[in-house]
Scaffold this motif. Structure first.
Motif, PDB file in Angstrom:
ATOM      1  N   THR A 189      65.972  17.619 116.023  1.00  0.00           N
ATOM      2  CA  THR A 189      67.078  18.114 116.565  1.00  0.00           C
ATOM      3  C   THR A 189      68.272  17.154 116.679  1.00  0.00           C
ATOM      4  O   THR A 189      68.201  16.007 116.053  1.00  0.00           O
ATOM      5  CB  THR A 189      66.808  18.219 118.212  1.00  0.00           C
ATOM      6  OG1 THR A 189      66.362  17.018 118.536  1.00  0.00           O
ATOM      7  CG2 THR A 189      65.479  19.138 118.240  1.00  0.00           C
ATOM      8  N   LYS A 190      69.480  17.707 116.980  1.00  0.00           N
ATOM      9  CA  LYS A 190      70.674  16.883 116.888  1.00  0.00           C
ATOM     10  C   LYS A 190      71.114  16.601 115.729  1.00  0.00           C
ATOM     11  O   LYS A 190      71.573  15.395 115.615  1.00  0.00           O
ATOM     12  CB  LYS A 190      70.650  15.476 118.125  1.00  0.00           C
ATOM     13  CG  LYS A 190      69.855  15.724 119.343  1.00  0.00           C
ATOM     14  CD  LYS A 190      70.110  14.801 120.378  1.00  0.00           C
ATOM     15  CE  LYS A 190      68.908  14.850 121.491  1.00  0.00           C
ATOM     16  NZ  LYS A 190      68.985  13.646 122.366  1.00  0.00           N
ATOM     17  N   ALA A 191      71.186  17.405 114.589  1.00  0.00           N
ATOM     18  CA  ALA A 191      71.488  17.054 113.417  1.00  0.00           C
ATOM     19  C   ALA A 191      72.923  16.943 113.205  1.00  0.00           C
ATOM     20  O   ALA A 191      73.426  16.100 112.266  1.00  0.00           O
ATOM     21  CB  ALA A 191      71.258  18.285 112.446  1.00  0.00           C
ATOM     22  N   GLN A 240      58.926  14.331 123.087  1.00  0.00           N
ATOM     23  CA  GLN A 240      59.287  13.496 123.981  1.00  0.00           C
ATOM     24  C   GLN A 240      60.622  13.887 124.932  1.00  0.00           C
ATOM     25  O   GLN A 240      61.361  14.580 124.673  1.00  0.00           O
ATOM     26  CB  GLN A 240      59.698  12.089 123.051  1.00  0.00           C
ATOM     27  CG  GLN A 240      59.231  11.028 123.344  1.00  0.00           C
ATOM     28  CD  GLN A 240      59.728  10.035 122.541  1.00  0.00           C
ATOM     29  OE1 GLN A 240      60.100  10.071 121.343  1.00  0.00           O
ATOM     30  NE2 GLN A 240      59.804   8.663 123.199  1.00  0.00           N
ATOM     31  N   SER A 241      60.647  13.248 126.092  1.00  0.00           N
ATOM     32  CA  SER A 241      61.814  13.395 126.949  1.00  0.00           C
ATOM     33  C   SER A 241      63.000  12.959 126.127  1.00  0.00           C
ATOM     34  O   SER A 241      62.880  11.955 125.688  1.00  0.00           O
ATOM     35  CB  SER A 241      61.576  12.590 128.207  1.00  0.00           C
ATOM     36  OG  SER A 241      62.501  12.603 129.241  1.00  0.00           O
ATOM     37  N   GLY A 242      63.960  13.748 126.164  1.00  0.00           N
ATOM     38  CA  GLY A 242      65.409  13.339 125.637  1.00  0.00           C
ATOM     39  C   GLY A 242      65.309  13.813 124.113  1.00  0.00           C
ATOM     40  O   GLY A 242      66.434  13.755 123.505  1.00  0.00           O
ATOM     41  N   ALA A 243      64.523  14.697 123.781  1.00  0.00           N
ATOM     42  CA  ALA A 243      64.564  15.138 122.257  1.00  0.00           C
ATOM     43  C   ALA A 243      65.262  16.408 122.065  1.00  0.00           C
ATOM     44  O   ALA A 243      65.467  16.583 121.159  1.00  0.00           O
ATOM     45  CB  ALA A 243      62.878  15.431 122.045  1.00  0.00           C
ATOM     46  N   GLY A 244      65.666  16.889 123.434  1.00  0.00           N
ATOM     47  CA  GLY A 244      66.711  18.040 123.262  1.00  0.00           C
ATOM     48  C   GLY A 244      65.864  19.141 123.275  1.00  0.00           C
ATOM     49  O   GLY A 244      66.372  20.081 123.137  1.00  0.00           O
ATOM     50  N   LYS A 245      64.696  19.367 124.112  1.00  0.00           N
ATOM     51  CA  LYS A 245      64.055  20.457 124.340  1.00  0.00           C
ATOM     52  C   LYS A 245      64.857  21.608 125.082  1.00  0.00           C
ATOM     53  O   LYS A 245      64.957  22.746 124.956  1.00  0.00           O
ATOM     54  CB  LYS A 245      62.652  20.106 125.074  1.00  0.00           C
ATOM     55  CG  LYS A 245      61.625  19.386 124.261  1.00  0.00           C
ATOM     56  CD  LYS A 245      60.158  19.317 124.589  1.00  0.00           C
ATOM     57  CE  LYS A 245      60.472  18.490 126.085  1.00  0.00           C
ATOM     58  NZ  LYS A 245      60.933  16.969 125.820  1.00  0.00           N
ATOM     59  N   SER A 246      65.345  20.852 126.460  1.00  0.00           N
ATOM     60  CA  SER A 246      66.054  21.712 127.209  1.00  0.00           C
ATOM     61  C   SER A 246      67.404  22.517 126.655  1.00  0.00           C
ATOM     62  O   SER A 246      67.427  23.685 126.683  1.00  0.00           O
ATOM     63  CB  SER A 246      66.346  21.233 128.454  1.00  0.00           C
ATOM     64  OG  SER A 246      65.203  20.352 129.121  1.00  0.00           O
ATOM     65  N   THR A 247      67.982  21.604 125.919  1.00  0.00           N
ATOM     66  CA  THR A 247      69.256  22.051 125.219  1.00  0.00           C
ATOM     67  C   THR A 247      68.810  23.319 124.138  1.00  0.00           C
ATOM     68  O   THR A 247      69.510  24.208 123.933  1.00  0.00           O
ATOM     69  CB  THR A 247      69.796  21.075 124.469  1.00  0.00           C
ATOM     70  OG1 THR A 247      70.073  19.939 125.518  1.00  0.00           O
ATOM     71  CG2 THR A 247      71.319  21.304 123.946  1.00  0.00           C
ATOM     72  N   LEU A 248      67.764  23.024 123.208  1.00  0.00           N
ATOM     73  CA  LEU A 248      67.225  23.886 122.345  1.00  0.00           C
ATOM     74  C   LEU A 248      66.681  25.224 122.929  1.00  0.00           C
ATOM     75  O   LEU A 248      67.213  26.335 122.571  1.00  0.00           O
ATOM     76  CB  LEU A 248      66.229  23.338 121.669  1.00  0.00           C
ATOM     77  CG  LEU A 248      65.558  23.769 120.399  1.00  0.00           C
ATOM     78  CD1 LEU A 248      66.900  24.093 119.552  1.00  0.00           C
ATOM     79  CD2 LEU A 248      64.445  23.002 119.806  1.00  0.00           C
TER      80      LEU A 248
HETATM   81  P1  GDP Z   1      64.876  17.049 126.757  1.00  0.00           P
HETATM   82  O1  GDP Z   1      64.573  15.959 127.648  1.00  0.00           O
HETATM   83  O2  GDP Z   1      63.881  17.149 125.585  1.00  0.00           O
HETATM   84  O3  GDP Z   1      64.753  18.477 127.377  1.00  0.00           O
HETATM   85  O4  GDP Z   1      66.179  16.789 126.388  1.00  0.00           O
HETATM   86  P2  GDP Z   1      67.827  17.535 126.657  1.00  0.00           P
HETATM   87  O5  GDP Z   1      67.560  18.849 126.204  1.00  0.00           O
HETATM   88  O6  GDP Z   1      67.613  17.294 128.080  1.00  0.00           O
HETATM   89  O7  GDP Z   1      68.629  16.524 125.770  1.00  0.00           O
HETATM   90  C1  GDP Z   1      68.864  15.089 125.990  1.00  0.00           C
HETATM   91  C2  GDP Z   1      70.180  14.914 125.268  1.00  0.00           C
HETATM   92  O8  GDP Z   1      70.426  15.176 124.304  1.00  0.00           O
HETATM   93  C3  GDP Z   1      71.038  15.489 126.337  1.00  0.00           C
HETATM   94  O9  GDP Z   1      72.184  14.673 126.756  1.00  0.00           O
HETATM   95  C4  GDP Z   1      71.966  16.537 125.531  1.00  0.00           C
HETATM   96  O10 GDP Z   1      73.052  17.191 125.716  1.00  0.00           O
HETATM   97  C5  GDP Z   1      71.741  16.006 124.025  1.00  0.00           C
HETATM   98  N1  GDP Z   1      71.408  16.966 123.008  1.00  0.00           N
HETATM   99  C6  GDP Z   1      70.477  17.786 123.014  1.00  0.00           C
HETATM  100  N2  GDP Z   1      70.663  18.568 121.847  1.00  0.00           N
HETATM  101  C7  GDP Z   1      71.769  18.073 121.111  1.00  0.00           C
HETATM  102  C8  GDP Z   1      72.601  18.447 119.763  1.00  0.00           C
HETATM  103  O11 GDP Z   1      71.897  19.364 119.164  1.00  0.00           O
HETATM  104  N3  GDP Z   1      73.240  17.579 119.665  1.00  0.00           N
HETATM  105  C9  GDP Z   1      73.777  16.609 120.539  1.00  0.00           C
HETATM  106  N4  GDP Z   1      74.675  15.790 120.062  1.00  0.00           N
HETATM  107  N5  GDP Z   1      73.264  16.335 121.515  1.00  0.00           N
HETATM  108  C10 GDP Z   1      72.179  16.997 122.131  1.00  0.00           C
END
Ligand code: GDP
Ligand code: ZN
Length: 390
Positions: A189-191, A240-248
């Motif tokens: 994620t976060k490419a 992991q927490s912060g991996a971007g799961k919710s955003t994805l």
């Molecule tokens: P989770 O804990 O796995 O659910 O992670 P979150 O979805 O809460 O994301 C953690 C942080 O990474 C947040 O601040 C998001 O805004 C950021 N983030 C998630 N996906 C992306 C992405 O594709 N690009 C960028 N630049 N940031 C992202």
């Protein structure tokens, strides 16, 4: 097979407990199809249907209560009802009902307990056999497993490209995914934050044989179409927490279904936790299960480990001794591969580490657990039959 409105899951939990309401004359053809309901499951469900129970999928389970997605017997439309799950277990064990379970639901039989306020409750009468399940070692009780999600086709492992990927952790998640019976898939994620995504992808691919590794950005949408095409009907998202799961999840669902990090609850130990565990319908069909971040992931069995380290398992077949420990035995193919560099030492260390962990968990696990795991669903079905024909 199912139309668009099949995906409009009503968040209303209003439920008529009028038991005189007759079932619809014309059965609606699999409105739960988008949630993974199949002809096979419908077949299995026949005796339950004859007993007046309706099929449903658990979207969320919490202390004896569940949100259950059903096709309304009258309208055929999908909606979510609250149900009492205590008849099928409520302690933290692997036999417990969990998100993704298919259940036989009794809409007419008013449970003894009432929901919050005056909310009527349905009752979960039986669990259908699971096709797959993600199980983790419980935080407190080392000997008990906890089921996080059931009936998953794909385990999507989110790994952030921001920062060095923890390959050991990836291996652990991949082994857990294989162990569940589902197909693992890795999304880097976060490419949008990095330039060397392709190098990282190759590194991760090397530690995940047989697993597709995709590069995505929820921010720009890059790679999401390919990712969507790779998902099974039911996908569980881990990482992991912060991996971007919710955003994805939000990007795939096309809606703000998950709250991103900052608004999460903080539990007594100060860790961030996701309190909702949901079954999220995807616009193109299928559902996504977003479970709380998997901490202290434990493995059950060990087949998952052999699949996650397929090249080592393959080498081991060439060892002179069947019970080779790959440490100092003569004719060890694994040691030979380490010596000539075809097998990286780091990879071997990971394997041994997870294997030790596995053994440790196994030794702490009730010896009957594994066999009970296979047996329990038969009992469940039998229990359901008893419920139907007392
Ligand atoms: P989770 O804990 O796995 O659910 O992670 P979150 O979805 O809460 O994301 C953690 C942080 O990474 C947040 O601040 C998001 O805004 C950021 N983030 C998630 N996906 C992306 C992405 O594709 N690009 C960028 N630049 N940031 C992202
Ligand atoms: Zn060996």
């Amino acid at each position: 097979m199912f139309d668009a409105h099949a995906f409009s899951v009503s968040s209303s939990s209003s439920l008529s407990l009028d038991s005189s309401a007759a079932p619809a004359a014309e059965p609606v053809p699999f409105p739960l199809g988008g949630h993974g309901w199949t002809a096979e499951l419908a077949d299995l469900f026949t005796p339950f249907a004859e007993a007046g129970l309706v099929p449903g999928r658990l979207a969320r389970v919490d202390r004896g209560r569940a949100d259950v997605v059903i096709a309304d017997p009258d309208s055929g439309e999908l909606r979510t009802v609250r149900a009492d799950t205590r008849a099928v277990g409520s302690a933290e064990t692997i036999e417990n009902p969990c998100t993704g379970d298919w259940v036989a639901l009794d809409l007419g039989r008013s449970a003894t307990a009432r929901g919050e306020g005056d909310e009527p409750l349905a009752a979960v009468a039986a669990l259908l056999p699971r096709g797959s399940a993600i199980i983790r070692k419980s935080a407190g009780k080392a000997s008990e497993g906890q089921v996080l999600a059931a009936n998953i086709d794909t385990v999507l492992i989110a790994v952030s490209l921001a920062g060095d990927p923890d390959l050991g952790r990836v291996e652990r998640f991949v082994a857990l995914a294989w162990e569940s019976g589902a197909q693992p898939l890795v999304a880097l994620t976060k490419a949008d934050l990095v330039h060397d995504a392709e190098f990282v992808r190759e590194d991760v691919e090397r530690v995940a044989p047989g697993v597709a590794v995709l590069v995505v950005s929820a921010e720009t949408g890059a790679g999401l179409d390919v990712l969507r095409a790779c998902l099974g009907t039911t996908t569980a998202l881990i990482g992991q927490s912060g991996a971007g799961k919710s955003t994805l999840t939000n990007a795939l669902a096309g809606a703000q279904v998950m709250t991103v990090q900052q608004t999460r609850d903080v539990d007594q130990k100060g860790r961030h936790t996701t309190t909702t565990r949901e079954l999220i319908p995807l616009p193109g069909g299928g559902v996504l299960i977003d479970t709380p971040g998997l901490r202290g992931v434990g493995l059950y069995g060990g087949e998952g480990l052999d699949q996650a380290f397929a090249e080592i398992a393959e080498l081991a077949e060439e060892c002179r001794f069947d019970d080779c420990s790959h440490r100092s035995e003569p004719g060890c193919a694994v040691q030979a591969a380490l010596a000539d560099g075809t097998l990286p030492q780091r990879r071997m260390d990971s394997y041994l580490k997870l294997q030790r962990e596995n053994e440790w968990i196994a030794s702490r696990t009730d010896a009957r657990l594994a066999s009970e795991r296979a047996r329990v669903w038969k009992l469940r079905t039998k229990g359901a039959r008893d419920h139907i024909r007392p």
